[in-house]
Design a protein around this motif. Structure first.
Motif, PDB file in Angstrom:
ATOM      1  N   LYS A  46       0.812  -1.217   0.000  1.00  0.00           N
ATOM      2  CA  LYS A  46       0.000   0.000   0.000  1.00  0.00           C
ATOM      3  C   LYS A  46       0.847   1.270   0.000  1.00  0.00           C
ATOM      4  CE  LYS A  46      -0.535   0.290   5.047  1.00  0.00           C
ATOM      5  NZ  LYS A  46       0.096   1.614   5.180  1.00  0.00           N
ATOM      6  N   ASN A  47       2.153   1.150   0.270  1.00  0.00           N
ATOM      7  CA  ASN A  47       3.050   2.299   0.292  1.00  0.00           C
ATOM      8  C   ASN A  47       3.882   2.404  -0.979  1.00  0.00           C
ATOM      9  OD1 ASN A  47       2.080   2.785   2.829  1.00  0.00           O
ATOM     10  ND2 ASN A  47       4.011   2.414   3.911  1.00  0.00           N
ATOM     11  N   CYS A  48       3.491   1.686  -2.029  1.00  0.00           N
ATOM     12  CA  CYS A  48       4.236   1.688  -3.288  1.00  0.00           C
ATOM     13  C   CYS A  48       3.415   2.352  -4.394  1.00  0.00           C
ATOM     14  CB  CYS A  48       4.602   0.257  -3.688  1.00  0.00           C
ATOM     15  SG  CYS A  48       5.684  -0.570  -2.494  1.00  0.00           S
ATOM     16  N   TYR A  49       4.075   3.213  -5.146  1.00  0.00           N
ATOM     17  CA  TYR A  49       3.398   4.001  -6.176  1.00  0.00           C
ATOM     18  C   TYR A  49       4.240   4.059  -7.438  1.00  0.00           C
ATOM     19  CZ  TYR A  49       0.854   5.652  -2.048  1.00  0.00           C
ATOM     20  OH  TYR A  49       0.108   5.711  -0.892  1.00  0.00           O
ATOM     21  N   ASN A  50       3.608   4.460  -8.532  1.00  0.00           N
ATOM     22  CA  ASN A  50       4.355   4.746  -9.744  1.00  0.00           C
ATOM     23  C   ASN A  50       4.293   6.245 -10.008  1.00  0.00           C
ATOM     24  OD1 ASN A  50       1.901   5.335 -11.226  1.00  0.00           O
ATOM     25  ND2 ASN A  50       1.593   3.117 -11.446  1.00  0.00           N
ATOM     26  N   TYR A  51       4.864   6.683 -11.130  1.00  0.00           N
ATOM     27  CA  TYR A  51       4.966   8.112 -11.390  1.00  0.00           C
ATOM     28  C   TYR A  51       3.648   8.737 -11.829  1.00  0.00           C
ATOM     29  CZ  TYR A  51       9.926   7.402 -10.861  1.00  0.00           C
ATOM     30  OH  TYR A  51      11.147   7.079 -10.343  1.00  0.00           O
ATOM     31  N   GLU A  52       2.684   7.906 -12.160  1.00  0.00           N
ATOM     32  CA  GLU A  52       1.375   8.429 -12.547  1.00  0.00           C
ATOM     33  C   GLU A  52       0.434   8.562 -11.353  1.00  0.00           C
ATOM     34  OE1 GLU A  52       2.994   6.059 -14.609  1.00  0.00           O
ATOM     35  OE2 GLU A  52       3.557   7.856 -15.732  1.00  0.00           O
ATOM     36  N   ASN A  53       0.568   7.688 -10.359  1.00  0.00           N
ATOM     37  CA  ASN A  53      -0.432   7.679  -9.280  1.00  0.00           C
ATOM     38  C   ASN A  53       0.081   8.139  -7.925  1.00  0.00           C
ATOM     39  OD1 ASN A  53       1.024   5.554  -8.175  1.00  0.00           O
ATOM     40  ND2 ASN A  53      -0.515   3.989  -8.593  1.00  0.00           N
ATOM     41  N   PHE A  54       1.314   8.668  -7.857  1.00  0.00           N
ATOM     42  CA  PHE A  54       1.827   8.987  -6.520  1.00  0.00           C
ATOM     43  C   PHE A  54       1.128  10.182  -5.880  1.00  0.00           C
ATOM     44  CE2 PHE A  54       4.761  11.748  -8.908  1.00  0.00           C
ATOM     45  CZ  PHE A  54       4.848  12.869  -8.088  1.00  0.00           C
ATOM     46  N   ASP A  55       0.264  10.872  -6.620  1.00  0.00           N
ATOM     47  CA  ASP A  55      -0.559  11.919  -6.008  1.00  0.00           C
ATOM     48  C   ASP A  55      -1.466  11.329  -4.918  1.00  0.00           C
ATOM     49  OD1 ASP A  55      -0.104  14.264  -8.141  1.00  0.00           O
ATOM     50  OD2 ASP A  55      -0.408  12.366  -9.203  1.00  0.00           O
ATOM     51  N   GLU A  56      -1.713  10.026  -5.009  1.00  0.00           N
ATOM     52  CA  GLU A  56      -2.539   9.353  -4.011  1.00  0.00           C
ATOM     53  C   GLU A  56      -1.876   9.289  -2.635  1.00  0.00           C
ATOM     54  OE1 GLU A  56      -3.557   5.560  -5.659  1.00  0.00           O
ATOM     55  OE2 GLU A  56      -4.411   6.433  -7.486  1.00  0.00           O
ATOM     56  N   LEU A  57      -0.647   9.747  -2.554  1.00  0.00           N
ATOM     57  CA  LEU A  57       0.017   9.861  -1.252  1.00  0.00           C
ATOM     58  C   LEU A  57      -0.806  10.680  -0.265  1.00  0.00           C
ATOM     59  CD1 LEU A  57       3.683  10.574  -2.410  1.00  0.00           C
ATOM     60  CD2 LEU A  57       3.026   8.725  -0.863  1.00  0.00           C
ATOM     61  N   LYS A  58      -1.606  11.579  -0.800  1.00  0.00           N
ATOM     62  CA  LYS A  58      -2.399  12.443   0.082  1.00  0.00           C
ATOM     63  C   LYS A  58      -3.322  11.646   0.987  1.00  0.00           C
ATOM     64  CE  LYS A  58      -6.187  13.351  -3.183  1.00  0.00           C
ATOM     65  NZ  LYS A  58      -5.753  12.387  -4.211  1.00  0.00           N
ATOM     66  N   ASP A  59      -3.648  10.429   0.587  1.00  0.00           N
ATOM     67  CA  ASP A  59      -4.542   9.593   1.377  1.00  0.00           C
ATOM     68  C   ASP A  59      -3.801   8.550   2.211  1.00  0.00           C
ATOM     69  OD1 ASP A  59      -6.847  10.834   0.248  1.00  0.00           O
ATOM     70  OD2 ASP A  59      -6.569   9.611  -1.564  1.00  0.00           O
ATOM     71  N   ASN A  60      -2.463   8.680   2.261  1.00  0.00           N
ATOM     72  CA  ASN A  60      -1.659   7.710   3.004  1.00  0.00           C
ATOM     73  C   ASN A  60      -1.003   8.380   4.205  1.00  0.00           C
ATOM     74  OD1 ASN A  60       0.151   5.788   3.951  1.00  0.00           O
ATOM     75  ND2 ASN A  60       0.667   5.035   1.910  1.00  0.00           N
ATOM     76  N   PRO A  61      -1.537   8.176   5.405  1.00  0.00           N
ATOM     77  CA  PRO A  61      -0.973   8.826   6.596  1.00  0.00           C
ATOM     78  C   PRO A  61       0.312   8.176   7.089  1.00  0.00           C
ATOM     79  CG  PRO A  61      -2.763   7.385   7.233  1.00  0.00           C
ATOM     80  CD  PRO A  61      -2.728   7.366   5.721  1.00  0.00           C
ATOM     81  N   ASP A  62       0.733   7.089   6.463  1.00  0.00           N
ATOM     82  CA  ASP A  62       1.928   6.384   6.924  1.00  0.00           C
ATOM     83  C   ASP A  62       3.220   6.935   6.342  1.00  0.00           C
ATOM     84  OD1 ASP A  62       0.287   4.710   8.373  1.00  0.00           O
ATOM     85  OD2 ASP A  62       0.179   3.187   6.790  1.00  0.00           O
ATOM     86  N   ILE A  63       3.105   7.906   5.433  1.00  0.00           N
ATOM     87  CA  ILE A  63       4.282   8.506   4.804  1.00  0.00           C
ATOM     88  C   ILE A  63       4.312   9.999   5.121  1.00  0.00           C
ATOM     89  CG2 ILE A  63       5.394   9.051   2.594  1.00  0.00           C
ATOM     90  CD1 ILE A  63       4.236   6.434   1.505  1.00  0.00           C
ATOM     91  N   ASP A  64       5.442  10.452   5.671  1.00  0.00           N
ATOM     92  CA  ASP A  64       5.587  11.862   6.052  1.00  0.00           C
ATOM     93  C   ASP A  64       6.265  12.696   4.973  1.00  0.00           C
ATOM     94  OD1 ASP A  64       4.671  11.362   8.755  1.00  0.00           O
ATOM     95  OD2 ASP A  64       6.643  10.490   9.153  1.00  0.00           O
ATOM     96  N   ALA A  65       7.220  12.082   4.270  1.00  0.00           N
ATOM     97  CA  ALA A  65       8.061  12.856   3.359  1.00  0.00           C
ATOM     98  C   ALA A  65       8.422  12.029   2.134  1.00  0.00           C
ATOM     99  CB  ALA A  65       9.332  13.320   4.066  1.00  0.00           C
ATOM    100  N   VAL A  66       8.681  12.723   1.030  1.00  0.00           N
ATOM    101  CA  VAL A  66       9.138  12.099  -0.208  1.00  0.00           C
ATOM    102  C   VAL A  66      10.527  12.621  -0.518  1.00  0.00           C
ATOM    103  CG1 VAL A  66       8.744  11.851  -2.692  1.00  0.00           C
ATOM    104  CG2 VAL A  66       6.800  11.870  -1.106  1.00  0.00           C
TER     105      VAL A  66
END
Length: 372
Positions: free
Chosen positions: A91-111
């Motif tokens: 659930k913490n893995c993304y690609n370059y098209e969908n990483f905007d979905e980070l906004k809904d992931n409270p487990d990640i603080d920084a990129v």
């Protein structure tokens, strides 16, 4: 013309104030991994799983204040390998098209953006809009306009923007800065920065203007630009630069091979610097003052950094640069710590303004004023 996806899939397979110095002594940095820690942890997603991303991930294994918890890549095979190695949940893995979905992931603080220079601008802004703090590799952007837009986006999103200036936490570097602040060198007269190597594969992204934004200057010469500023301890007020190109086939239009540049500082100090993709064994800083000197060689490599001053050899212990960087950046983001040498977006913007002026001076032949 390379597309973003074509390129990203390809590269994933290739691999200043004295009081603040007193607050962040070198001994504090050396022993962080030996002492118990029960404070907040910065949860980081690395964007770009190439050679340097791999180095950062390995270094973070020794961190106590920062932890790798997410991955962003255009190559599914890379994500699969990294997930297994670092125990990253799907659930913490993304690609370059969908990483905007980070906004809904409270487990990640920084990129941590570790992609080619031309991609930094858009990726940093997207990460900020997703509500995540951002660490961006240098150069922060392709030019000052991009840098300003990145800073504005992070400010509007109320997230921090830091730049991967690992040398700002390196112990021997900090020792020289500390000596200068104490007055050990007296009035600074001169700085010399030599940064370069002979680049290999002519088809790599670093020699593609559309992806790199330039040549040796933005890749390796930025160390001399930034180093001149923190070694002299002032901001330059003028620049002059000259470009030399011996291989126009390998170094096409807009990709600089070798640039000589000079910087002038308010109290009279001057800097003479070399940036090149066509000479090896160039990694040296030299600082001269009325009372003494400092020489570092290697000065910006992955270490150990070695050097001497008029008082003797620099002897601070070597610690993996990226481990120190991530520990300190975690403290900056989560606890508001102030770094000895700034690593924020404004610091990155100053270097971009100087880079813009160097390229302009190369074309015009003029000595240009700087207003940082």
């Amino acid at each position: 013309m390379h597309t973003r996806r074509d390129f990203l899939q390809k590269i994933t397979y290739s691999a200043m104030a004295f009081p603040l110095l007193a607050a962040t002594r070198q001994s504090d940095l050396f022993h962080f991994n030996k002492e118990p820690y029960d404070g907040p942890v910065l949860r980081v997603a690395i964007m770009g799983l190439g050679g340097y991303g791999t180095r950062v991930a390995r270094a973070m294994e020794a961190c106590k204040k920062a932890k790798l918890v997410g991955l962003i890549s255009g190559t599914p095979a890379k994500i699969k390998d990294w997930r297994s190695k670092y125990q990253i949940p799907e659930k913490n893995c993304y690609n370059y098209e969908n990483f905007d979905e980070l906004k809904d992931n409270p487990d990640i603080d920084a990129v941590y953006v570790i992609t080619p220079n031309a991609l930094h601008h858009d990726q940093v802004i997207r990460a900020a809009k997703a509500g995540k703090h951002v660490i961006c590799e240098k150069p922060m952007g392709l030019n000052a306009q991009e840098g300003e837009e990145m800073i504005r986006a992070c400010n509007e999103a109320n997230v921090k923007l830091l730049v991967g200036y690992r040398m700002h936490f390196e112990p021997n570097t900090l020792e020289v800065v500390h000596m200068r602040e104490k007055g050990d060198f007296g009035k600074i007269h001169f700085f010399q920065g030599q940064c370069g190597f002979r680049i290999g594969d002519p088809n790599q992204w670093r020699l593609d203007k559309a992806l790199a934004g330039g040549g040796s200057l933005v890749d390796i010469g930025i160390y001399a630009i930034n180093g001149a500023r923190y070694m002299v301890g002032e901001e330059p007020i003028w620049v002059a630069a000259q470009e030399t190109k011996t291989d126009p086939v390998k170094f096409r239009e807009g990709v600089d091979e070798t640039i000589l540049f000079q910087l002038g500082f308010p109290r009279g100090a001057v800097a003479s610097c070399l940036s090149t993709y066509n000479m090896n064994h160039l990694d040296r800083f030299f600082l001269n003052g009325e009372k003494g000197f400092a020489e570092m060689q290697p000065s910006t490599g992955y270490g150990p950094i070695e050097g001497r001053t008029h008082k003797g050899k620099l002897t601070q212990p070597h610690v993996t640069h990226q481990t120190l960087q991530m520990e300190e950046m975690a403290s900056i983001i989560l606890q508001g710590k102030k770094s000895v040498i700034p690593v924020d977006g404004e610091e990155g913007l100053k270097d971009l303004k100087i880079i813009d002026a160097i390229y302009k001076s190369c074309k015009s032949g003029d000595k240009l004023n700087l207003n940082l």
